[in-house]
Enzyme design. Sequence first.
Site, short mmCIF file in Angstrom:
data_model
loop_
_atom_site.label_atom_id
_atom_site.label_comp_id
_atom_site.label_asym_id
_atom_site.label_seq_id
_atom_site.Cartn_x
_atom_site.Cartn_y
_atom_site.Cartn_z
N GLY A 241 8.29 60.21 -44.75
CA GLY A 241 7.84 58.86 -45.08
C GLY A 241 8.11 57.78 -44.07
O GLY A 241 7.59 56.66 -44.22
N PRO A 280 9.76 64.72 -42.04
CA PRO A 280 8.90 63.69 -41.45
C PRO A 280 7.57 64.27 -40.98
O PRO A 280 7.52 65.39 -40.47
CB PRO A 280 9.72 63.19 -40.26
CG PRO A 280 10.58 64.36 -39.89
CD PRO A 280 10.87 65.10 -41.17
N GLY A 281 6.51 63.54 -41.18
CA GLY A 281 5.18 63.95 -40.69
C GLY A 281 4.66 62.88 -39.75
O GLY A 281 4.71 62.99 -38.53
N ARG A 282 4.21 61.79 -40.34
CA ARG A 282 3.59 60.69 -39.60
C ARG A 282 4.41 60.24 -38.39
O ARG A 282 3.91 60.14 -37.27
CB ARG A 282 3.39 59.52 -40.56
CG ARG A 282 2.59 58.37 -40.02
CD ARG A 282 2.54 57.23 -41.05
NE ARG A 282 1.91 57.59 -42.29
CZ ARG A 282 0.60 57.57 -42.54
NH1 ARG A 282 -0.23 57.15 -41.61
NH2 ARG A 282 0.12 57.92 -43.71
N CYS A 348 -22.95 56.56 -42.02
CA CYS A 348 -23.82 55.75 -42.88
C CYS A 348 -23.05 55.09 -44.01
O CYS A 348 -23.34 55.33 -45.20
CB CYS A 348 -24.94 56.62 -43.43
SG CYS A 348 -25.97 57.29 -42.14
N GLU A 349 -22.04 54.33 -43.68
CA GLU A 349 -21.25 53.58 -44.66
C GLU A 349 -20.88 52.26 -44.01
O GLU A 349 -20.39 52.25 -42.86
CB GLU A 349 -19.91 54.28 -44.95
CG GLU A 349 -20.00 55.65 -45.56
CD GLU A 349 -20.46 55.65 -46.99
OE1 GLU A 349 -20.19 54.67 -47.70
OE2 GLU A 349 -21.11 56.63 -47.39
N TYR A 377 -2.55 62.35 -39.60
CA TYR A 377 -3.53 62.30 -40.70
C TYR A 377 -4.96 62.00 -40.25
O TYR A 377 -5.78 61.65 -41.09
CB TYR A 377 -3.08 61.29 -41.78
CG TYR A 377 -1.76 61.69 -42.41
CD1 TYR A 377 -1.70 62.72 -43.34
CD2 TYR A 377 -0.58 61.06 -42.04
CE1 TYR A 377 -0.49 63.11 -43.89
CE2 TYR A 377 0.64 61.46 -42.59
CZ TYR A 377 0.68 62.47 -43.52
OH TYR A 377 1.87 62.87 -44.06
C1 PLP Z 1 6.39 66.09 -50.03
C2 PLP Z 1 6.08 65.38 -48.78
N1 PLP Z 1 6.94 65.49 -47.75
C3 PLP Z 1 6.70 64.87 -46.58
C4 PLP Z 1 5.58 64.10 -46.39
C5 PLP Z 1 5.37 63.44 -45.07
O1 PLP Z 1 5.30 62.09 -45.13
P1 PLP Z 1 5.13 61.26 -43.79
O2 PLP Z 1 3.99 61.84 -43.05
O3 PLP Z 1 4.88 59.90 -44.23
O4 PLP Z 1 6.42 61.40 -43.04
C6 PLP Z 1 4.66 63.95 -47.43
C7 PLP Z 1 3.46 63.11 -47.28
O5 PLP Z 1 3.24 62.14 -47.93
C8 PLP Z 1 4.92 64.61 -48.65
O6 PLP Z 1 4.07 64.51 -49.68
#
Ligand code: PLP
Length: 419
Positions: A241, A280-282, A348-349, A377
């Site tokens: 997050g 972490p992802g984002r 087309c939006e 994403y």
């Molecule tokens: C269970 C879970 N873990 C981790 C993440 C990664 O979140 P972020 O990309 O915001 O770090 C998400 C995405 O919302 C998620 O649903």
Amino acid sequence: MGDLLSLFPAGSTVDADGGLLVAGCRATDLAAEFETPVLVVSESVVRARAKDSVTEFAARWPRSRVVFASKAFPCTAVQRVMTEEGVGLDVAGGGEIVTALKAGADPALLVLHGNAKTDAEIALAVEHGIGLVVVDNSDDVDRLEATVPPGRRQDVLVRVIPGVTAETHASVLTGHEGSKFGLAPAAAAELIKRIKRSPRLRMRGLHVHVGSQILDVAPFAASVPAVAALGQYEIYDLGGGLGARYTYDDHPPSVGEYFDALVRAARAHLPAAAQLIIEPGRSMVAGAACTLYRIVTVKRGLRTFVAVDGGMGDNLEVALFGQRFEAGLADRIDATGGELVTLVGRHCESGDVLIDGVALRDPRVDDVVAVPVTGAYCFTMSNNYNGNRRIPVVFVRGGRARLVVRRETWDELLLRDVD
Ligand SMILES: Cc1ncc(COP(=O)(O)O)c(C=O)c1O
């Protein structure tokens, strides 16, 4: 206007002619070689972020694990880099299990998520020995009990709703009361009792995730007492997050500040011997990439529309979350001033707007537009709207470029039409 270059992957520079270089590669050369739109990823930036995350977390809490939320960028090349840098993988569903395994990830280091895991996904997880399955509901338990063979036990975490409402877009909020993800504490406590009695499952710990693109550490820390209240376990997965810096005004906490806040809360509320996991992802990939487009048309009227050859087919962040991006012209990236334009896509939006209001100096047809912070994403939500061919991914490092995902072909667009 802020410092546009600072939004591009660390190590990006401007050459003597004012052109953008990403990891030593000229953006206009990349656009010519790989055509546009193209997603350009600095491999060193991804590696450094992965490595720093593992080291900084372990320095504060030695029994710790970082797992990358694959959903942010689930291509095998990215998952492989994470794996090579000692980062595990969070996989949301069967497709991400398949790409993670192809990337060479150790199944024991995978963490499976999903609020609606199917029989097939549970079977895939059990077949491949996925390390942790995060139970989101009692049907997950039914399915696991029906799938795990006698004599084996599947390690599970239980996902708890912490009742924390972070400040972010409603679509990416997950820890609030009434969330579709996880169980309210009382329901979680009931399911935990059942799991503890199960001969097929092993109750290892708890999971919590408050949402995405969170620019303050307080909600992460606030989620910790909520899980602690459910008892002492071996593992606490505190989710992902952490926000990324998309615009000049975004000031996300540093990785160190984020870990400091989590670990302070963990020391106050969790057993000292517990293992902490983060997902972490984002924040791991957003700033490591940029997308290059070519201008197709410039239309002046009530507003100036600069339309490029991509849009919501390769970046849904704007339409889904109203995410603000910035942009510049790749061959004069340091140009200041210019005309305030609406940067739009080819779909087309009317909602297919990449940036509603960005200054570009003298934008012309065929110019290359560079949009930074597209590493998270975007690839994963790319789509075939208007017959869009999903765009390629190019890794750049030390002045060299390498194609890791090729552009979809027209033939591939027809492949699934069987009648
Ligand atoms: C269970 C879970 N873990 C981790 C993440 C990664 O979140 P972020 O990309 O915001 O770090 C998400 C995405 O919302 C998620 O649903």
